[in-house]
Design a protein around this motif. Structure first.
Motif, mmCIF file in Angstrom:
data_model
loop_
_atom_site.group_PDB
_atom_site.id
_atom_site.type_symbol
_atom_site.label_atom_id
_atom_site.label_comp_id
_atom_site.label_asym_id
_atom_site.label_seq_id
_atom_site.Cartn_x
_atom_site.Cartn_y
_atom_site.Cartn_z
ATOM 1 N N CYS A 38 12.824 -17.452 -15.630
ATOM 2 C CA CYS A 38 13.488 -17.518 -15.165
ATOM 3 C C CYS A 38 13.795 -17.069 -13.847
ATOM 4 C CB CYS A 38 15.030 -18.140 -15.856
ATOM 5 S SG CYS A 38 14.893 -15.780 -15.910
ATOM 6 N N CYS A 61 15.303 -16.520 -22.490
ATOM 7 C CA CYS A 61 14.064 -16.911 -22.208
ATOM 8 C C CYS A 61 12.832 -15.554 -22.486
ATOM 9 C CB CYS A 61 13.837 -17.740 -21.328
ATOM 10 S SG CYS A 61 13.955 -17.317 -19.490
ATOM 11 N N THR A 62 13.727 -14.536 -21.608
ATOM 12 C CA THR A 62 12.161 -13.047 -22.111
ATOM 13 C C THR A 62 13.473 -12.664 -23.399
ATOM 14 O OG1 THR A 62 11.581 -13.107 -19.761
ATOM 15 C CG2 THR A 62 11.343 -10.327 -21.478
HETATM 16 ZN ZN LIG Z 1 14.701 -15.607 -18.345
#
Ligand SMILES: [Zn+2]
Length: 70
Positions: A38, A61-62
């Motif tokens: 992202c 997302c990480t």
């Molecule tokens: Zn991310």
């Protein structure tokens, strides 16, 4: 899953594992690293923050949990 697919899967996860290790190293060295998904900056949560230790981006997302044995 046939053997060919399994081999490919193993190669892919080894690669992303190495990418992840490289990313962790850079972030822990104090570099600003954007999330590959992202693009938001990845922040580090350290053991003294008394939260789950790891690397997180703003979107989630990480999400790399770290076992701190440094
Ligand atoms: Zn991310």
């Amino acid at each position: 899953m046939d053997e060919q697919q399994f081999k490919r899967l193993k190669t892919v996860s080894a690669k992303s594992f190495n990418d992840q290790k490289a990313l962790i190293k850079k972030v822990l060295a104090g570099r600003d690293m954007p999330c590959p998904q992202c693009g938001t900056m990845i922040r580090v949560v350290l053991p003294e923050d008394k939260k789950a230790t790891g690397l997180y981006c703003a979107q989630g997302c990480t999400n790399i949990a770290l076992d701190f044995v440094l």
